[in-house]
Design an enzyme around this catalytic site. Sequence first.
Site, short mmCIF file in Angstrom:
data_model
loop_
_atom_site.label_atom_id
_atom_site.label_comp_id
_atom_site.label_asym_id
_atom_site.label_seq_id
_atom_site.Cartn_x
_atom_site.Cartn_y
_atom_site.Cartn_z
N ILE A 1 1.04 -0.94 -0.03
CA ILE A 1 0.02 0.09 0.05
C ILE A 1 0.84 1.22 0.11
O ILE A 1 1.58 1.64 0.83
CB ILE A 1 -0.77 -0.09 1.34
CG1 ILE A 1 -1.78 -1.32 1.06
CG2 ILE A 1 -1.76 1.36 1.18
CD1 ILE A 1 -2.69 -1.33 2.48
N GLU A 2 0.95 2.10 -1.03
CA GLU A 2 1.67 3.39 -1.17
C GLU A 2 0.58 4.13 -0.87
O GLU A 2 -0.55 4.41 -1.42
CB GLU A 2 2.18 3.38 -2.65
CG GLU A 2 2.83 2.35 -3.30
CD GLU A 2 4.40 2.70 -3.13
OE1 GLU A 2 4.71 3.60 -2.64
OE2 GLU A 2 5.14 1.71 -3.35
#
Length: 120
Positions: free
Chosen positions: A89-90
């Site tokens: 998850i950026e």
Amino acid sequence: GSLVVNYPFDDDEQGVAIYSKSPDDAVFQQLALSYSKENTKMYQGSPCQDMYPTEYFPHGITNGAQWYNVPGGMQDWNYLHTNCFEVTIELGCVKYPKAEELPKYWEQNRRSLLQFMKQV
């Protein structure tokens, strides 16, 4: 940095940026969407227009290898060798946000995190 949920595979046999479907691709997409749908900016798919004007992630998710190829990444290794379903998850376009911006990040991702945990 970016604002997207990346799912396996991050690598492909040719070592190029191309969709690399895992046997559990539908499950990974469901997990990724469960997170991105609760983050409006992420879900819209073009979060970093100023930095990356051509980058677009439909519904805020991407197959890792389609985005860019990462041979030997931990996400793929865990999936293949330990049966651990892992996504990356950026959280933002700025890789190192200032401390005073962290409450904003929390508010943007709180509902996403709760929805993601419900997938268990």
